[in-house]
Design a protein around this motif. Structure first.
Motif, PDB file in Angstrom:
ATOM      1  N   ARG A   1      35.292  38.941  36.286  1.00 44.47           N
ATOM      2  CA  ARG A   1      36.142  39.123  37.547  1.00 44.47           C
ATOM      3  C   ARG A   1      37.462  39.878  37.774  1.00 44.47           C
ATOM      4  N   GLN A   2      37.820  40.440  36.516  1.00 44.58           N
ATOM      5  CA  GLN A   2      39.047  41.228  36.340  1.00 44.58           C
ATOM      6  C   GLN A   2      38.612  42.697  35.919  1.00 44.58           C
ATOM      7  N   TRP A   3      39.045  43.753  36.344  1.00 44.14           N
ATOM      8  CA  TRP A   3      38.773  45.046  36.191  1.00 44.14           C
ATOM      9  C   TRP A   3      39.982  46.019  36.220  1.00 44.14           C
TER      10      TRP A   3
ATOM     11  N   THR B   1      41.223  43.593  40.708  1.00 42.67           N
ATOM     12  CA  THR B   1      41.369  45.122  40.198  1.00 42.67           C
ATOM     13  C   THR B   1      42.901  45.592  40.337  1.00 42.67           C
TER      14      THR B   1
ATOM     15  N   VAL C   1      36.320  39.765  43.039  1.00 42.15           N
ATOM     16  CA  VAL C   1      36.833  40.615  41.831  1.00 42.15           C
ATOM     17  C   VAL C   1      38.225  40.757  42.209  1.00 42.15           C
TER      18      VAL C   1
END
Length: 473
Positions: free
Chosen positions: A4-6, A137, A135
Motif C-alpha cells: 500500500r506504500q510506494w 505515495t 495506496v
C-alpha cells in the motif's frame, strides 16, 4: 496483502508513463504503475503502432503494383484489408507482450485499475473486479494521455475518430478526412493507397502547419499527384446524414458526399483526474508544468499528452525520463535538479514521401532574429535514392550565418523518418556546419543527403550545383 506504500505512483501505462516507471526503478525508487486498460496506451493500441503497421501494408501493396519497373512480374496480386488488419493486430499483440515482459524485467509493479486522488499523497484505486484499494505515495506522475476530438455531426452520419478508422471492417469507396495535421495526412495517404477516393480538408492555408512551409507545400503537391484531393482554407460547417452516408457542408458553399468521414482535428488532454489535486490547468485543459514536469502541487508531476494535448510518444517518453529524475531528486533533497536543456523533439509524418521536422523552421528562425542561411539537396542526386527509384523530395538545412550553428533540419523523402536521429544530433547538440560536414557518411546511403546539404551551406557542393547564399570560404 498487496503493498500500500510506494515511493511514486505512475498513472497511465502509455509510452510516457511506462518510461517514467522504468526510470524510477533505475533511480532507486519503488514505483507502482496503474493502467486502466491495456499497457502501451493510445500509441501502442489505437494510434502510432497500428497506423504504422497498416501504412507499411499499404506501401507493400504499392510496391507490388509497381514491381514491374524493377523487373519483377507479379500476376494476380490483390489487396486484403482484413489481412492487413490482422497484421496490425499481431504487431500490437507482440509489442504489448514485450512491454509486459520488459516491465517485469525492470521490477515495475503494474496494477490494472482506475486511479482517483484523495489527496496529494493518497490515491483510491478501483480494480477491474470492483474492489477499491487505497495506496499512499510520496509522489505521483500523471500520464493520463489524451482523447480524440470529434466535430458535431448528425447522429446517423458515418463519422469516425482517427482511432476508430484503423479498425473498420471494410474500406469505404469515398472518404473525407477533416484535419491536415500528421494523423489526417497519414490516414488520407493510407486509404488513398488502398484505392479509396479521398478528399483531405484543412481549415488553415496549408497542411501540416508545424512543418517548414517548403516541406509542407511539397508534400501537399505529392499527395495531389497521387490522387488525393487536397483542399485548404476550408472549414467544415456541419455534417448531415443522407441514406446512410455523410454530407459534409464546407465554408466555401460546397458539399461533399462520402461513405465515411474521419475527424482528425486534434486531441484533448485527459486532465480531469487531476482536478481534485487543485493543480493549475492551462486554458486548453492541459496541465501546467515546469521544465522538470512538476505541477503546481510540488509532489505531483505530469508528462505526455496530458501536458501537450496532441503530443508525440517520443516527446512524452523524454518527459517521463525527466519526471522520474526530478521525483528522485525531490524525494532525496526536497529540491529539483538544475534546469535542464530544452527538449528538441522530432516531428515526423509517415505517409509517402515521409516528412521530418527537427528544430527551427526557416520562418521561425527569421522571427527569432537569426541571420538565416539555407541549403537544399534533392534526392534525385543521391545514389541511395536513385537505386530504389524513390527520388521525390529533398533535404533542407537552416543555419545561422553568423555562428554557422545548425538551427533546423527538414526532410521530405522515402524513409526520411529514419534520418531523425542524425538530424536531432546536429540540432540538439548545437553543431556547426563546419564540424557536422566532417562526418564521413556511408555510400550509398540516405545520410549522404544531409552531408550534401551541409557542403552546399559551405558553398562547395559536391553532387549538386546549388549553393546557399553565403560566400564560398
Amino acid at each position: 496483502m498487496a503493498e500500500r506504500q510506494w515511493d511514486v505512483v505512475v498513472i497511465g501505462g502509455g509510452p510516457a508513463g511506462y518510461t517514467a516507471a522504468i526510470r524510477a526503478v533505475q533511480h532507486g525508487l519503488r514505483p507502482l504503475l496503474v493502467e486502466r486498460a491495456e499497457l502501451g496506451g493510445t500509441c501502442l493500441n489505437r494510434g502510432c503502432i497500428p497506423s504504422k503497421a497498416l501504412i507499411h501494408c499499404a506501401k507493400v501493396w504499392q510496391q507490388v503494383r509497381h514491381a514491374e519497373r524493377f523487373g519483377v512480374i507479379v500476376s494476380g496480386a490483390c489487396k486484403d484489408w482484413q489481412g492487413m488488419r490482422a497484421w496490425a493486430d499481431r504487431t500490437v499483440a507482440t509489442l504489448r507482450r514485450g512491454l509486459q515482459t520488459l516491465l517485469r524485467h525492470h521490477g515495475v509493479t503494474v496494477w490494472r485499475g482506475e486511479a482517483q486522488p484523495v489527496s496529494e499523497h493518497e490515491l483510491r484505486l478501483t480494480l477491474p473486479d470492483g474492489t477499491v484499494q487505497t495506496v499512499t505515495t510520496h509522489a505521483t506522475i500523471w500520464a493520463t494521455g489524451s482523447s480524440p476530438n470529434m466535430l458535431p455531426h448528425h447522429p446517423d452520419a458515418p463519422v469516425f475518430t482517427e482511432e476508430q478508422a484503423l479498425f473498420w471492417d471494410a474500406l469505404p469507396d469515398r472518404l473525407v478526412v477533416i484535419g491536415g495535421g500528421a494523423s489526417g495526412v497519414e490516414l488520407a495517404w493510407l486509404f488513398n493507397a488502398l484505392g479509396v477516393r479521398v478528399t483531405l480538408l484543412e481549415m488553415l492555408p496549408r497542411l501540416l502547419p508545424v512543418m517548414d512551409a517548403e516541406i509542407a507545400d511539397a508534400l501537399a503537391d505529392a499527395l495531389q499527384r497521387q490522387g488525393i484531393v487536397v483542399r485548404t482554407s476550408v472549414k467544415v460547417e456541419r455534417i448531415d446524414a443522407t441514406n446512410g452516408r455523410a454530407l459534409v457542408h464546407c465554408s466555401d458553399g460546397t458539399q461533399l458526399d462520402a461513405d465515411a468521414v474521419i475527424c482528425a482535428v486534434g486531441r484533448k488532454p485527459n486532465s480531469e483526474p487531476l482536478r481534485p489535486l487543485g493543480v493549475t490547468l492551462n486554458a486548453d485543459g492541459t496541465v501546467a508544468v515546469n521544465a522538470w514536469q512538476q505541477t503546481s502541487a510540488p509532489t505531483a508531476f505530469a508528462v505526455g499528452d496530458v501536458v501537450r494535448g496532441g503530443g508525440t510518444a517520443h516527446g512524452g517518453m523524454a518527459e517521463g525520463e525527466r519526471a522520474a529524475k526530478a521525483v528522485a531528486h525531490w524525494l532525496h533533497r526536497r529540491t529539483l535538479p538544475p534546469p535542464p536543456e530544452p527538449l528538441v523533439v522530432p516531428f515526423c509524418v509517415y505517409c509517402e514521401p515521409q516528412a521530418v521536422r527537427m528544430g527551427l523552421t526557416e520562418a521561425d528562425a527569421r522571427k527569432g532574429g537569426y541571420e538565416v542561411v539555407i541549403s537544399r539537396f534533392a534526392w534525385r542526386a543521391c545514389g541511395a535514392a536513385v537505386v530504389t527509384g524513390e527520388t521525390e523530395g529533398f533535404v533542407k538545412i537552416v543555419a545561422d550565418k553568423k555562428t554557422e550553428r545548425i538551427l533546423g533540419v527538414h526532410i521530405l523523402g522515402t524513409d526520411a523518418a529514419n534520418l531523425n536521429g542524425e538530424a536531432g544530433a546536429l540540432v540538439a547538440h548545437g553543431q556547426t556546419v563546419g564540424r557536422a560536414v566532417t562526418l564521413v557518411r556511408q555510400h550509398p546511403s540516405l545520410s549522404e543527403g544531409l552531408g550534401e546539404a551541409l557542403w552546399a551551406l559551405l558553398g562547395i557542393p559536391l553532387h549538386s550545383a546549388h549553393r546557399s547564399e553565403r560566400r564560398r570560404p
